[in-house]
Design an enzyme around this catalytic site. Structure first.
Site, short mmCIF file in Angstrom:
data_model
loop_
_atom_site.label_atom_id
_atom_site.label_comp_id
_atom_site.label_asym_id
_atom_site.label_seq_id
_atom_site.Cartn_x
_atom_site.Cartn_y
_atom_site.Cartn_z
N ASP A 1 -22.12 -9.91 -4.13
CA ASP A 1 -23.51 -9.98 -4.59
C ASP A 1 -24.12 -11.35 -4.27
OD1 ASP A 1 -23.11 -7.41 -5.74
OD2 ASP A 1 -22.28 -8.33 -7.54
N HIS B 1 -21.32 -5.92 -11.65
CA HIS B 1 -21.16 -5.69 -10.21
C HIS B 1 -21.51 -4.25 -9.84
CE1 HIS B 1 -19.76 -6.34 -6.16
NE2 HIS B 1 -18.76 -5.48 -6.26
N ARG C 1 -20.71 7.06 -9.82
CA ARG C 1 -19.77 6.04 -10.27
C ARG C 1 -18.68 6.66 -11.13
NH1 ARG C 1 -24.62 2.92 -10.97
NH2 ARG C 1 -24.84 1.49 -9.23
N ASP D 1 0.86 -1.18 0.00
CA ASP D 1 0.00 0.00 0.00
C ASP D 1 0.90 1.23 0.00
OD1 ASP D 1 -2.26 1.72 0.18
OD2 ASP D 1 -3.31 0.21 1.39
#
Length: 333
Positions: free
Chosen positions: A150, A179, A87, A33
Site C-alpha cells: 500500500d 490491508h 474476501r 512449499d
C-alpha cells in the site's frame, strides 16, 4: 541471518525468494512449499551471492527442517484472489493454510520474526497471534502484517500525479489502518512530496480509491490469471530487509505495518486512545528495533477528511480481526 519463505514456489514466493537471495544480509535461505520448492532452491543457489539456499517439501518433517534456526519467516503462502472471488472465499482457504504454518513456527521457531503476506492480512495476522498464544509463545513485538505494498503504491501513484516517476523511490506516504479496501487509509497530507494545492477534490478521491483498490486493478489486468505477485514480492522484500537491518542494530527505521497493540510500552495503548476504539491490531508507522516493534507511532496531524477515512475503516477492520480470532477458537472438525 536465516530467512525462511513459506509458500516459496508460488507467484509471490518465487520472486520474493529471489530478492531475499540478492540481499547480502541473508546468509541462509530456506524455502518451503507443498510442491517445487527444491527446484526453486537449486535454481536460486546458482546465483552468485553468499547465502546458502535449501528447499523443503512436507514429507520427512520438511516444515520443521525449514524453520529450524530461523530468524525471519515470511509467509506468502495461499491462493491468489481471482475475479469474482469475495474476501470471504479467500479467507476460508488461506486461513487454514496460515493456521497450520503458524503452528509449525510456534513449535519450531517461536522467537523468529514473522512477516505475514497471506491475504486477508487483517485476519491472518490475528490467526498467527492466536496460534502463538495457544502455544504460550506469543510476543506482540515479533508478528507483523506486511502492508508495504500500500505504501509502495501510494509512492508510485503520487509521483505520477506530480508528473515525475523518477521521484517514486523518494516519495514517502504513511498508510495506516489495515490491508484491504476501505481499511487502507493513505495519509496524503503527510506525503514527503506534497500534492499540488490545485488538485481537485475528485482527483484526490480518485487517488485514494486507487491506493485502496490497487489490487483490483491488477486482478482485472491479469484477466483471471492472478493477482499482485511481483509488486507484492518487491514490497515484502523491502519490509523484510528493514526488519533484518533493525535486528542487526540499525537505528531509526520506521515503516507502516499491521501489528498487535497489546503492549503499552510500545505505544499501543496511546494509539487506541487516539483512535477512540479498543482495537487489537492496526497498521501504523512502527519503529523497528532488535526485538521487533520498538515503538508504535500515532497518526500525527491528519486532516478532517482523513479522519473520516480512518473512522470509516474501523468497523470493517474490527470485523476482520474478530473473524481471524474466531477461526482459531473454533475447533477443527
Amino acid at each position: 541471518m536465516k530467512a525462511v519463505v513459506l509458500g516459496a514456489a508460488g507467484g509471490i514466493g518465487q520472486p520474493l525468494s529471489l530478492l531475499l537471495k540478492a540481499n547480502p544480509a541473508v546468509t541462509e535461505l530456506a524455502l518451503y512449499d507443498i510442491v517445487n520448492s527444491p527446484g526453486v532452491a537449486v535454481d536460486l543457489s546458482h546465483i552468485a551471492t553468499p547465502s546458502k539456499v535449501e528447499g523443503f517439501l512436507p514429507p520427512d518433517d520438511g516444515l520443521k527442517k525449514a524453520l529450524t534456526g530461523a530468524n525471519v519467516v515470511v509467509i506468502p503462502a495461499g491462493i491468489p484472489r481471482k475475479p469474482g472471488m469475495t474476501r470471504d472465499d479467500l479467507f476460508k482457504i488461506n486461513a487454514g493454510i496460515v493456521r497450520d504454518l503458524a503452528t509449525g513456527i510456534a513449535t519450531t521457531a517461536p522467537k523468529a520474526f514473522v512477516l505475514v503476506i497471506s491475504n486477508p492480512v487483517n485476519s491472518t495476522v490475528p490467526i498467527v497471534a492466536e496460534v502463538f498464544k495457544k502455544h504460550g509463545v506469543f510476543d506482540p513485538k515479533r508478528i507483523f502484517g506486511v502492508t508495504t505494498l500500500d505504501v509502495v503504491r501510494a509512492s508510485t501513484f503520487v509521483s505520477e500525479i506530480l508528473g515525475n516517476r523518477s521521484l517514486s523511490p523518494s516519495v514517502s506516504v504513511p498508510v495506516v489502518g489495515g490491508h484491504s479496501g476501505v481499511t487502507i487509509v493513505p495519509l496524503l497530507s503527510q506525503s514527503s512530496h506534497p500534492l499540488p494545492a490545485s488538485l481537485e477534490t475528485s482527483a484526490l478521491d480518485a487517488l485514494i480509491n486507487r491506493i485502496q483498490f490497487g489490487g483490483d486493478e491488477v486482478v482485472k489486468a491479469k484477466d483471471g490469471a492472478g493477482s499482485a505477485t511481483l509488486s507484492m514480492a518487491y514490497a515484502g522484500a523491502e519490509f523484510a530487509g528493514k526488519v533484518i537491518r533493525a535486528v542487526n542494530g540499525e537505528k531509526g527505521i520506521v515503516a507502516p505495518t499491521f501489528v498487535n497493540l497489546a503492549s503499552d510500552k510500545t505505544g499501543g495503548d496511546a494509539l487506541k486512545k487516539e483512535l477512540g476504539k479498543d482495537l487489537e491490531y492496526f497498521s501504523a508507522p512502527v519503529e523497528l528495533g532488535v526485538d521487533g516493534v520498538a515503538k508504535i507511532h500515532g497518526l500525527g496531524k491528519i486532516t478532517p477528511a482523513e479522519k473520516v477515512l480512518v473512522e470509516a475503516a474501523l468497523p470493517e477492520l474490527s470485523a476482520n480481526i474478530e473473524k481471524g480470532v474466531a477461526f482459531v477458537e473454533v475447533p477443527k472438525l
